[in-house]
Design an enzyme around this catalytic site. Sequence first.
Site: not given
Length: 513
Positions: A264-266, A268-269
């Site tokens: 998920s994008k999270r 990556g963050d």
Amino acid sequence: MSTENREVRVRFAPSPTGPLHIGGVRTALYNYLFARQNGGKMILRIEDTDSQRFVPGAEDYINEALAWLGIGIDEGVREGGPYGPYKQSERRDIYREHVKMLLDNGRAYIAFDTPAELEAKRAEIPNFQYDASTRGSLRNSLAMTPEEVQALLDSGAQYVVRFKIEPGRDVVVNDLLRGAVTIKSDILDDKVLYKSADDLPTYHLANIVDDHLMKVSHVIRGEEWLPSAPLHVLLYEAFGWADTAPEFVHLPLLLKPDGKGKLSKRDGDRLGFPVFPLEWHDPKSGETSRGYRESGYLPEAVVNFLALLGWNPGDDTEVMSVDELISKFSFAHCSRSGAKFAFDKAKWFNHTYLQAMDDKALAELFKPVLEAHGVKAADFADEYIASAVGLVKSRINFVGDLWDNARFFFVAPTEYDPKAVKKRWSEQMPATMLELVDLLEKTSDFGSAALEPEVMAWIESNGYHMGNVMNAFRLAVVGECKGPHMFDITDLIGRDETVKRIRTAVERIVPAE
Ligand code: GLU
């Protein structure tokens, strides 16, 4: 279903609901590789029938991302083609006509139930589903008289068209990766195919109609669409198109780098890597998400990295050009289980591709970085920049890393690493460095190969400490004790600059106690 001798036509069919996720990019890439390998066509179809989720800028983003990665499109909104329009919101008439076909042949029906009525049913009946067991007690054209239906339509009542699923059937989805997947039709509900409220079809209808009309031979898409596939098989059948239905390939999910679950994008963050090909500015939240392009990745490296997430060439070859990927790609070597997003590998690929790059080409990529740091690239010859880049590139993973590794070729140090000063710049060092200046000024050949033995001989004949003198020399020229071979540096920056830097250091550095 015969697909032999059939022209390979694949499509990438994103919905413009936000930036293209890296998993979507992999889907596009596999479609592209397969199309090119078979001399087929790659279609880009914009599936924008869900007006609620439409995001401005998303379609442009998709085009730009695919172009950056070199994923060529043969037919699409921008490219045109014989089966357009390639944007679903421009195909309303086609869908309307096809909805009518299913109503006429009895495979679909009209339903008037309001959201509130359906909500009440859900509360009343546990695990309620709109299907053969419930449709008789709901407000639809199968349960009402034709007169009642007509009266409602005449009054302008909103309705949907639902697909009539026959219970008691085994539905077989043939998937090139998974083989035959069989499910019972009883578990399927009568899916909505069309909504009068916005005069638009749902994903299911539009997707099937377009795949058929665009003569798609293979549907290659993410695993998240596998649950829709039985419905799609039944739709092809209902239209009488079963013979030309496409082959399915449902690609495995991309998983988190450090564990189970979908990437998920999270993630990556949290772990510090992009999950989008290009930087994305969310028009609603104003939030910016990192992109591979802006993070300094080469498109070829991203393509190579993504190709191997869920596929291998049958041996352990890792570095492959797009042409090699095209010739080697095969579903036989695609994995069925999820592929861990091994992010460090992306860096390694980028490093590897940067090493293989011509120094001049790399210098071109470095120029904007120089400018961003206030260095006018035009003040330096192209050959000079290329040589500087060539000397340090083995140390970099990203073009941006060139600045830290090569800045001293463009700006003289103004500060000196205090730890190195303490260790190497003794009280006698300024005098020793001025002796070195003498030698540098007098020597006839300043080239790396000639200067190195000369300086070595001078150090030895004076009984100086090799490590101390060479590190002080480096400190004066570079500002710290790192970098490529010292005499390659002096060779490139030249005699005058070298001497000037040593004199400056002698004036500026305060010797350690
Ligand atoms: N519009 C769907 C998506 O956003 C397409 C799925 C498919 O390829 O059938 O991914």
